[in-house]
Design a protein around this motif. Structure first.
Motif, PDB file in Angstrom:
ATOM      1  N   ARG A  76       0.048   7.970 -23.021  1.00  0.00           N
ATOM      2  CA  ARG A  76      -0.415   7.752 -21.652  1.00  0.00           C
ATOM      3  C   ARG A  76      -0.157   6.323 -21.189  1.00  0.00           C
ATOM      4  NH1 ARG A  76      -3.265   4.592 -24.752  1.00  0.00           N
ATOM      5  NH2 ARG A  76      -5.505   4.539 -24.623  1.00  0.00           N
ATOM      6  N   VAL A  77      -0.156   6.180 -19.865  1.00  0.00           N
ATOM      7  CA  VAL A  77       0.106   4.897 -19.216  1.00  0.00           C
ATOM      8  C   VAL A  77      -0.981   4.653 -18.171  1.00  0.00           C
ATOM      9  CG1 VAL A  77       1.677   3.622 -17.687  1.00  0.00           C
ATOM     10  CG2 VAL A  77       2.601   5.001 -19.562  1.00  0.00           C
ATOM     11  N   GLY A  78      -1.426   3.407 -18.065  1.00  0.00           N
ATOM     12  CA  GLY A  78      -2.387   3.035 -17.039  1.00  0.00           C
ATOM     13  C   GLY A  78      -1.826   1.919 -16.179  1.00  0.00           C
ATOM     14  N   ILE A  79      -1.855   2.098 -14.864  1.00  0.00           N
ATOM     15  CA  ILE A  79      -1.320   1.109 -13.917  1.00  0.00           C
ATOM     16  C   ILE A  79      -2.401   0.771 -12.891  1.00  0.00           C
ATOM     17  CG2 ILE A  79       0.385   0.694 -12.094  1.00  0.00           C
ATOM     18  CD1 ILE A  79       2.254   2.620 -13.628  1.00  0.00           C
ATOM     19  N   ARG A  80      -2.655  -0.521 -12.695  1.00  0.00           N
ATOM     20  CA  ARG A  80      -3.627  -0.939 -11.680  1.00  0.00           C
ATOM     21  C   ARG A  80      -2.890  -1.431 -10.440  1.00  0.00           C
ATOM     22  NH1 ARG A  80      -8.842  -1.369 -12.132  1.00  0.00           N
ATOM     23  NH2 ARG A  80      -8.705  -1.411 -14.405  1.00  0.00           N
ATOM     24  N   ASP A  81      -3.311  -0.912  -9.281  1.00  0.00           N
ATOM     25  CA  ASP A  81      -2.630  -1.275  -8.043  1.00  0.00           C
ATOM     26  C   ASP A  81      -3.328  -2.433  -7.338  1.00  0.00           C
ATOM     27  OD1 ASP A  81      -4.793  -0.343  -6.538  1.00  0.00           O
ATOM     28  OD2 ASP A  81      -3.816   1.529  -5.942  1.00  0.00           O
ATOM     29  N   ILE A  82      -2.864  -2.780  -6.162  1.00  0.00           N
ATOM     30  CA  ILE A  82      -3.354  -3.946  -5.436  1.00  0.00           C
ATOM     31  C   ILE A  82      -4.778  -3.760  -4.935  1.00  0.00           C
ATOM     32  CG2 ILE A  82      -2.597  -3.296  -3.112  1.00  0.00           C
ATOM     33  CD1 ILE A  82      -2.076  -6.753  -4.781  1.00  0.00           C
ATOM     34  N   ASN A  83      -5.263  -2.509  -4.872  1.00  0.00           N
ATOM     35  CA  ASN A  83      -6.589  -2.210  -4.328  1.00  0.00           C
ATOM     36  C   ASN A  83      -7.651  -1.968  -5.403  1.00  0.00           C
ATOM     37  OD1 ASN A  83      -5.810  -2.276  -1.518  1.00  0.00           O
ATOM     38  ND2 ASN A  83      -4.728  -0.368  -1.901  1.00  0.00           N
ATOM     39  N   ASN A  84      -7.422  -2.495  -6.605  1.00  0.00           N
ATOM     40  CA  ASN A  84      -8.367  -2.338  -7.724  1.00  0.00           C
ATOM     41  C   ASN A  84      -8.439  -0.898  -8.235  1.00  0.00           C
ATOM     42  OD1 ASN A  84      -8.906  -4.932  -6.859  1.00  0.00           O
ATOM     43  ND2 ASN A  84     -11.071  -4.602  -6.441  1.00  0.00           N
ATOM     44  N   TYR A 134       2.595   0.341  -6.077  1.00  0.00           N
ATOM     45  CA  TYR A 134       2.864  -0.996  -6.588  1.00  0.00           C
ATOM     46  C   TYR A 134       1.749  -1.322  -7.577  1.00  0.00           C
ATOM     47  CZ  TYR A 134       6.006  -1.812  -2.585  1.00  0.00           C
ATOM     48  OH  TYR A 134       7.019  -1.742  -1.675  1.00  0.00           O
ATOM     49  N   GLY A 135       2.086  -1.992  -8.655  1.00  0.00           N
ATOM     50  CA  GLY A 135       1.037  -2.338  -9.598  1.00  0.00           C
ATOM     51  C   GLY A 135       1.579  -2.979 -10.855  1.00  0.00           C
ATOM     52  N   ILE A 136       0.698  -3.116 -11.829  1.00  0.00           N
ATOM     53  CA  ILE A 136       1.045  -3.708 -13.116  1.00  0.00           C
ATOM     54  C   ILE A 136       0.591  -2.768 -14.226  1.00  0.00           C
ATOM     55  CG2 ILE A 136       0.571  -5.619 -14.697  1.00  0.00           C
ATOM     56  CD1 ILE A 136       0.362  -7.461 -12.330  1.00  0.00           C
ATOM     57  N   VAL A 137       1.470  -2.535 -15.188  1.00  0.00           N
ATOM     58  CA  VAL A 137       1.130  -1.684 -16.325  1.00  0.00           C
ATOM     59  C   VAL A 137       0.050  -2.385 -17.144  1.00  0.00           C
ATOM     60  CG1 VAL A 137       1.970  -0.551 -18.413  1.00  0.00           C
ATOM     61  CG2 VAL A 137       3.451  -0.706 -16.389  1.00  0.00           C
ATOM     62  N   GLU A 138      -1.108  -1.766 -17.173  1.00  0.00           N
ATOM     63  CA  GLU A 138      -2.260  -2.357 -17.855  1.00  0.00           C
ATOM     64  C   GLU A 138      -2.450  -1.779 -19.251  1.00  0.00           C
ATOM     65  OE1 GLU A 138      -6.767  -2.139 -16.563  1.00  0.00           O
ATOM     66  OE2 GLU A 138      -5.687  -3.520 -15.237  1.00  0.00           O
ATOM     67  N   MET A 139      -1.960  -0.563 -19.457  1.00  0.00           N
ATOM     68  CA  MET A 139      -2.154   0.095 -20.747  1.00  0.00           C
ATOM     69  C   MET A 139      -1.000   1.055 -21.019  1.00  0.00           C
ATOM     70  SD  MET A 139      -3.133   3.276 -21.980  1.00  0.00           S
ATOM     71  CE  MET A 139      -4.033   3.979 -20.618  1.00  0.00           C
ATOM     72  N   LYS A 140      -0.602   1.127 -22.283  1.00  0.00           N
ATOM     73  CA  LYS A 140       0.456   2.044 -22.720  1.00  0.00           C
ATOM     74  C   LYS A 140       0.206   2.359 -24.188  1.00  0.00           C
ATOM     75  CE  LYS A 140       5.295   2.027 -24.137  1.00  0.00           C
ATOM     76  NZ  LYS A 140       6.438   1.148 -24.430  1.00  0.00           N
ATOM     77  N   GLY A 141       0.220   3.643 -24.549  1.00  0.00           N
ATOM     78  CA  GLY A 141       0.007   3.992 -25.944  1.00  0.00           C
ATOM     79  C   GLY A 141      -0.572   5.384 -26.111  1.00  0.00           C
ATOM     80  N   TRP A 142      -1.237   5.590 -27.253  1.00  0.00           N
ATOM     81  CA  TRP A 142      -1.768   6.905 -27.618  1.00  0.00           C
ATOM     82  C   TRP A 142      -3.278   6.942 -27.477  1.00  0.00           C
ATOM     83  CZ3 TRP A 142       0.233  11.610 -28.809  1.00  0.00           C
ATOM     84  CH2 TRP A 142      -0.648  12.566 -29.350  1.00  0.00           C
ATOM     85  N   ASN A 143      -3.775   8.093 -27.021  1.00  0.00           N
ATOM     86  CA  ASN A 143      -5.202   8.384 -26.984  1.00  0.00           C
ATOM     87  C   ASN A 143      -5.382   9.816 -27.461  1.00  0.00           C
ATOM     88  OD1 ASN A 143      -7.498   9.782 -25.298  1.00  0.00           O
ATOM     89  ND2 ASN A 143      -8.059   7.615 -25.389  1.00  0.00           N
ATOM     90  N   ASN A 195       0.801  -1.226   0.000  1.00  0.00           N
ATOM     91  CA  ASN A 195       0.000   0.000   0.000  1.00  0.00           C
ATOM     92  C   ASN A 195       0.835   1.276   0.000  1.00  0.00           C
ATOM     93  OD1 ASN A 195      -2.728  -1.131   0.105  1.00  0.00           O
ATOM     94  ND2 ASN A 195      -2.131  -1.894   2.119  1.00  0.00           N
ATOM     95  N   HIS A 196       2.151   1.153   0.005  1.00  0.00           N
ATOM     96  CA  HIS A 196       3.016   2.335  -0.004  1.00  0.00           C
ATOM     97  C   HIS A 196       2.758   3.161  -1.264  1.00  0.00           C
ATOM     98  CE1 HIS A 196       6.657   4.716   0.762  1.00  0.00           C
ATOM     99  NE2 HIS A 196       6.883   4.626  -0.530  1.00  0.00           N
ATOM    100  N   LYS A 197       2.727   4.501  -1.106  1.00  0.00           N
ATOM    101  CA  LYS A 197       2.487   5.407  -2.235  1.00  0.00           C
ATOM    102  C   LYS A 197       3.537   6.516  -2.239  1.00  0.00           C
ATOM    103  CE  LYS A 197      -1.518   3.646  -3.664  1.00  0.00           C
ATOM    104  NZ  LYS A 197      -1.717   2.629  -2.618  1.00  0.00           N
ATOM    105  N   THR A 198       3.709   7.135  -3.406  1.00  0.00           N
ATOM    106  CA  THR A 198       4.606   8.268  -3.533  1.00  0.00           C
ATOM    107  C   THR A 198       4.027   9.249  -4.544  1.00  0.00           C
ATOM    108  OG1 THR A 198       6.943   8.885  -3.803  1.00  0.00           O
ATOM    109  CG2 THR A 198       6.033   7.356  -5.421  1.00  0.00           C
ATOM    110  N   PHE A 199       4.458  10.507  -4.491  1.00  0.00           N
ATOM    111  CA  PHE A 199       3.984  11.522  -5.426  1.00  0.00           C
ATOM    112  C   PHE A 199       4.535  11.209  -6.818  1.00  0.00           C
ATOM    113  CE2 PHE A 199       3.788  15.861  -7.233  1.00  0.00           C
ATOM    114  CZ  PHE A 199       2.482  16.192  -6.895  1.00  0.00           C
TER     115      PHE A 199
END
Length: 337
Positions: free
Chosen positions: A246-254, A231-240, A183-187
């Motif tokens: 842009r990049v999308g990362i999903r963390d352990i808390n959904n 902490y998480g997994i890269v779920e999306m990477k590309g152009w919009n 659950n650790h987070k950073t700016f």
């Protein structure tokens, strides 16, 4: 073969029950700290693994997924024990069982219910952590303990592809880091760079049609590093066309963390990659509002958004309070060094 398989399951069940006898009281005691809660949960998960051969991180992923959705759903009760799996009374006791609060393992089995006695006290109690954990483990044993069969079990239970993918991602994170506290987070921007931001979530936007702003804009110079906040997994990477690179990362808390208008990506960043707080993912830019490569239609900034999945749908929520908290925590950590 069926008789041998049944005997094997009975043996596993018996071993599981005896393994819980020594910790049943300990597992159901009220947690006094997060650290103790993690320790107690891990004890349960490890005992499942020892007695059923189901990897602990599979059980942990299901348990935490359910705990996460129970915090954001009004139709589900809040978790009272150290585990989070919620099994409705009619599922636990059996749909045709006239006693929805049945705790008898024999009658529950007669009505094809879900509940099983997991701690050897002769009751299948849906309010007991050990009983709940083992009941779900017993369900998985009907399919198998390898990844493919675990996926199949999840699909048959949840009937939702996204839920299956989220739980499998959680399992990857737990397996990779070997711990429950993720659950650790950073700016998102490092200290030492100039940046400014205000609460812009919900503001109106006009380009591409009327819509609301689903994030917070953090203004900074071109090329300022952008980091994963979690902490998480890269779920999306590309152009919009709206968010540019842009990049999308999903963390352990959904929670899905969305980083947009990037100037570019960090070298080697790819979909499916595991990240942690502070992992470099790109840099601040001004891309978007057009076809791939469009840039400079607005001042450089990071658009940071947060979205929550509740097991049914996903929605945007205001990231500003979290950003202020993480910025303050980073400042405290730096001053403590």
């Amino acid at each position: 073969m069926k008789e041998e398989a049944l005997k094997l399951r009975i043996l596993i069940c018996t071993l599981f029950i005896f393994s819980f006898l020594s910790v049943s009281c300990h597992a159901n005691s009220k947690a006094t700290s997060d650290e103790e809660s993690y320790q107690k949960r891990m004890e349960l998960y490890r005992r499942v693994e020892i007695t059923t051969q189901i990897p602990w991180y599979y059980i942990a992923a299901v348990d935490h997924y359910e705990r996460s959705i129970r915090t954001v759903r009004n139709d589900l009760p809040r978790a009272k024990g150290i585990t989070g799996i919620y099994i409705p009374p009619e599922v636990w006791s059996g749909y045709l069982n006239p006693n929805k609060n049945d705790m008898s393992p024999l009658s529950i089995q007669l009505f094809n219910g879900f509940g099983v006695d997991g701690n050897g006290d002769g009751k299948a109690n849906r309010a007991d952590d050990a009983d709940v954990i083992f009941s779900f483990a017993d369900f998985i044993l009907n399919y198998g303990v390898d990844e493919d069969h675990f996926r199949l079990a999840l699909w048959d239970y949840y009937k939702r592809d996204k839920t299956v993918s989220i739980i499998m991602a959680k399992a990857r994170l737990y397996k990779h880091f070997g711990k429950l506290d993720l659950n650790h987070k950073t700016f998102p921007l490092p200290r030492g760079y100039n940046f400014t931001y205000h609460n812009t979530w919900g503001d109106s936007r006009g380009w591409g049609g009327r819509r609301i702003h689903e994030g917070t804009d953090i203004f900074a110079g071109y090329g300022v590093p952008v980091r994963s906040t979690s902490y998480g997994i890269v779920e999306m990477k590309g152009w919009n066309k709206y968010g540019g690179w842009r990049v999308g990362i999903r963390d352990i808390n959904n929670t899905y963390h969305y980083y947009a208008h990037l100037n570019g990506f960090s070298k080697g960043l790819k979909v499916g990659q595991i990240v942690e707080p502070g992992t470099l993912i790109g840099s601040v830019g001004s891309t978007g509002y057009g076809p791939p490569g469009t840039s400079g239609k607005f001042p450089p900034h990071l658009h940071y958004g947060m979205y929550k999945d509740n097991g049914r749908t996903e929605w945007s929520f205001d990231p500003y309070p979290y950003l202020k908290q993480w910025e303050l925590l980073d400042r405290k950590r730096a001053s403590a060094k």
